[in-house]
Write a protein that holds these residues in place. Structure first.
Motif, PDB file in Angstrom:
ATOM      1  N   VAL A   1      18.995  36.696  55.986  1.00  0.00           N
ATOM      2  CA  VAL A   1      20.225  36.102  55.631  1.00  0.00           C
ATOM      3  C   VAL A   1      21.261  36.998  54.968  1.00  0.00           C
ATOM      4  CG1 VAL A   1      21.225  34.175  54.257  1.00  0.00           C
ATOM      5  CG2 VAL A   1      18.896  33.963  55.453  1.00  0.00           C
ATOM      6  N   LEU A   2      22.299  37.439  55.615  1.00  0.00           N
ATOM      7  CA  LEU A   2      23.444  37.890  54.966  1.00  0.00           C
ATOM      8  C   LEU A   2      24.684  37.058  54.482  1.00  0.00           C
ATOM      9  CD1 LEU A   2      23.648  41.033  57.789  1.00  0.00           C
ATOM     10  CD2 LEU A   2      22.122  40.881  55.593  1.00  0.00           C
ATOM     11  N   ARG A   3      24.784  37.358  53.129  1.00  0.00           N
ATOM     12  CA  ARG A   3      25.945  36.529  52.764  1.00  0.00           C
ATOM     13  C   ARG A   3      27.393  37.586  52.890  1.00  0.00           C
ATOM     14  NH1 ARG A   3      27.486  35.254  46.350  1.00  0.00           N
ATOM     15  NH2 ARG A   3      29.459  34.037  46.867  1.00  0.00           N
ATOM     16  N   VAL A   4      28.395  36.821  53.491  1.00  0.00           N
ATOM     17  CA  VAL A   4      29.410  37.588  53.905  1.00  0.00           C
ATOM     18  C   VAL A   4      30.703  37.000  53.281  1.00  0.00           C
ATOM     19  CG1 VAL A   4      30.877  38.834  55.826  1.00  0.00           C
ATOM     20  CG2 VAL A   4      28.579  38.489  56.248  1.00  0.00           C
ATOM     21  N   ARG A   5      31.054  37.304  52.065  1.00  0.00           N
ATOM     22  CA  ARG A   5      32.159  36.751  51.652  1.00  0.00           C
ATOM     23  C   ARG A   5      33.539  37.220  52.160  1.00  0.00           C
ATOM     24  NH1 ARG A   5      30.800  37.221  45.138  1.00  0.00           N
ATOM     25  NH2 ARG A   5      29.658  39.077  45.951  1.00  0.00           N
ATOM     26  N   PRO A   6      34.544  36.843  51.956  1.00  0.00           N
ATOM     27  CA  PRO A   6      35.887  37.303  52.800  1.00  0.00           C
ATOM     28  C   PRO A   6      36.175  38.559  52.202  1.00  0.00           C
ATOM     29  CG  PRO A   6      36.112  34.913  52.045  1.00  0.00           C
ATOM     30  CD  PRO A   6      34.948  35.426  51.477  1.00  0.00           C
ATOM     31  N   ASN A   7      36.183  39.532  53.276  1.00  0.00           N
ATOM     32  CA  ASN A   7      36.644  41.092  52.710  1.00  0.00           C
ATOM     33  C   ASN A   7      38.364  41.196  52.792  1.00  0.00           C
ATOM     34  OD1 ASN A   7      33.999  42.805  54.588  1.00  0.00           O
ATOM     35  ND2 ASN A   7      33.955  41.167  53.179  1.00  0.00           N
ATOM     36  N   ARG A   8      38.827  41.505  51.732  1.00  0.00           N
ATOM     37  CA  ARG A   8      40.172  41.444  51.380  1.00  0.00           C
ATOM     38  C   ARG A   8      40.789  43.131  51.740  1.00  0.00           C
ATOM     39  NH1 ARG A   8      38.423  38.733  47.445  1.00  0.00           N
ATOM     40  NH2 ARG A   8      38.717  40.302  45.881  1.00  0.00           N
ATOM     41  N   VAL A   9      41.485  43.218  52.865  1.00  0.00           N
ATOM     42  CA  VAL A   9      42.009  44.730  52.952  1.00  0.00           C
ATOM     43  C   VAL A   9      42.787  45.132  51.917  1.00  0.00           C
ATOM     44  CG1 VAL A   9      43.241  46.091  54.712  1.00  0.00           C
ATOM     45  CG2 VAL A   9      41.695  44.254  55.564  1.00  0.00           C
ATOM     46  N   VAL A  10      42.514  46.228  51.345  1.00  0.00           N
ATOM     47  CA  VAL A  10      43.123  46.899  50.250  1.00  0.00           C
ATOM     48  C   VAL A  10      44.054  48.224  50.582  1.00  0.00           C
ATOM     49  CG1 VAL A  10      43.375  48.011  47.918  1.00  0.00           C
ATOM     50  CG2 VAL A  10      41.475  46.098  48.558  1.00  0.00           C
ATOM     51  N   GLN A  11      43.637  48.671  51.651  1.00  0.00           N
ATOM     52  CA  GLN A  11      44.390  49.717  52.166  1.00  0.00           C
ATOM     53  C   GLN A  11      43.839  50.134  53.991  1.00  0.00           C
ATOM     54  OE1 GLN A  11      43.576  53.605  50.135  1.00  0.00           O
ATOM     55  NE2 GLN A  11      45.091  54.780  51.265  1.00  0.00           N
ATOM     56  N   VAL A  12      44.999  50.397  54.484  1.00  0.00           N
ATOM     57  CA  VAL A  12      44.739  50.824  55.982  1.00  0.00           C
ATOM     58  C   VAL A  12      44.891  52.337  55.939  1.00  0.00           C
ATOM     59  CG1 VAL A  12      45.528  50.358  58.312  1.00  0.00           C
ATOM     60  CG2 VAL A  12      45.310  48.401  56.650  1.00  0.00           C
ATOM     61  N   LYS A  13      44.075  53.031  56.559  1.00  0.00           N
ATOM     62  CA  LYS A  13      44.124  54.614  56.617  1.00  0.00           C
ATOM     63  C   LYS A  13      44.306  54.700  58.373  1.00  0.00           C
ATOM     64  CE  LYS A  13      41.660  55.731  52.497  1.00  0.00           C
ATOM     65  NZ  LYS A  13      40.553  56.832  52.057  1.00  0.00           N
ATOM     66  N   THR A  14      45.069  55.539  58.538  1.00  0.00           N
ATOM     67  CA  THR A  14      45.478  55.925  59.911  1.00  0.00           C
ATOM     68  C   THR A  14      45.230  57.392  60.257  1.00  0.00           C
ATOM     69  OG1 THR A  14      47.957  56.440  59.481  1.00  0.00           O
ATOM     70  CG2 THR A  14      47.276  54.141  60.120  1.00  0.00           C
ATOM     71  N   THR A  15      45.026  57.872  61.595  1.00  0.00           N
ATOM     72  CA  THR A  15      44.832  59.226  61.950  1.00  0.00           C
ATOM     73  C   THR A  15      46.121  59.873  61.810  1.00  0.00           C
ATOM     74  OG1 THR A  15      43.482  58.181  63.666  1.00  0.00           O
ATOM     75  CG2 THR A  15      44.131  60.525  63.880  1.00  0.00           C
TER      76      THR A  15
END
Length: 213
Positions: free
Chosen positions: A28-42
Motif C-alpha cells: 500500500v502506497l499513500r500518494v498525497r497530491p504532488n504540487r509542482v514547485v518548479q518546471v525544469k526544461t532542457t
C-alpha cells in the motif's frame, strides 16, 4: 526515461483477492497530491524534470531559502522537495497538482526507494555464500569467506572481491510491478509484491520504462 511520475509513502503490506478469488500480496502506497514547485526544461536547465512537494509544513520551520522558493512559486510549503526526471514537461505548470489518478491507467510501474539498512554483515548474508562444513576439523570458520587471494603474487586483494561489509541502505528500484488498484479518494495506490524501504519511506513511483504496451 519515464513520462509520468509521483512521490508517495510506503504504508505497508496487505493482501487482496482478485476476480478469480486468489490472494494477491500488495504493498500500500499513500500518494498525497504532488504540487509542482518548479518546471525544469532542457533549454534552460540542461534536462527536463519536475520539482514537486507534498504534505504540509509550517512556515516557521522553513529556512529562508526554502521559504523564498515556495513563495516565488506561490505554492504552499510541503514536507520535502523531490525532483522527478521526465521525458517531456511541456504539459505541466507551476502550481499544478498531480494525484494518484496520474498512474491509474498504467498497468505496470517502477518503484524506487532507499532499501532497509542491515548494518555490517558477513558474506553468507550479504553475498549468499555457502559457508564451510560443520564438521571434520572446521573450527570457528563456519561462516567465514575462505581464501580471498594470492600470497606473494600479487601481494594484495583485488578490487571488487566479495567481502563482509555494510548491506542495504542504498537506492533501489523494483521494476514492472503490477498496479492492482488506484484509489484517488483515499489517496492510495496498491501494487503487487514488495517495494524497497521500511514503513514510512518516501518512494518514487513512475510508469514502467522497460515495458511496452
Amino acid at each position: 526515461m519515464a513520462n509520468k511520475a509521483l512521490v508517495g509513502e510506503k504504508v505497508g503490506m496487505t493482501q487482496v483477492w482478485d476476480e478469480d478469488n486468489r490472494v494477491v500480496p500488495v504493498t500500500v502506497l499513500r500518494v498525497r497530491p504532488n504540487r509542482v514547485v518548479q518546471v525544469k526544461t532542457t533549454e534552460r536547465d540542461g534536462y527536463s524534470a519536475l520539482q514537486v512537494t507534498f504534505g504540509h509544513r509550517e512556515e516557521h520551520k522553513l529556512t529562508r531559502p526554502e521559504a523564498g522558493h515556495f513563495e516565488s512559486a506561490n505554492v504552499q510549503p510541503g514536507i520535502r522537495l523531490v525532483e522527478l526526471r521526465l521525458d517531456d514537461v511541456s504539459e505541466y505548470e507551476v502550481g499544478q497538482e498531480l494525484t494518484v489518478e496520474t498512474l491509474a491507467g498504467e498497468g505496470h510501474v517502477d518503484v524506487t526507494s532507499v532499501s532497509k539498512g542491515k548494518g555490517f554483515v558477513g558474506v553468507m548474508k550479504r553475498h549468499n555464500f555457502k559457508g564451510h562444513s560443520a564438521s571434520h576439523g572446521a573450527h570457528k570458520v563456519h561462516r567465514k569467506p575462505g581464501a580471498i587471494g594470492q600470497c606473494a603474487t600479487p601481494s594484495r586483494v583485488f578490487k571488487g572481491r566479495k567481502m563482509p561489509g555494510r548491506m542495504g541502505n542504498q537506492k533501489t528500484t523494483t521494476q514492472n510491478l503490477v498496479v492492482v488498484e488506484a484509489d484517488a479518494e483515499r489517496e492510495l495506490l496498491l501494487v503487487k509484491g514488495s517495494v524497497p524501504g521500511p514503513t514510512g519511506a518516501t518512494v518514487l513511483i513512475r510508469n514502467a520504462v522497460k515495458r511496452s504496451g
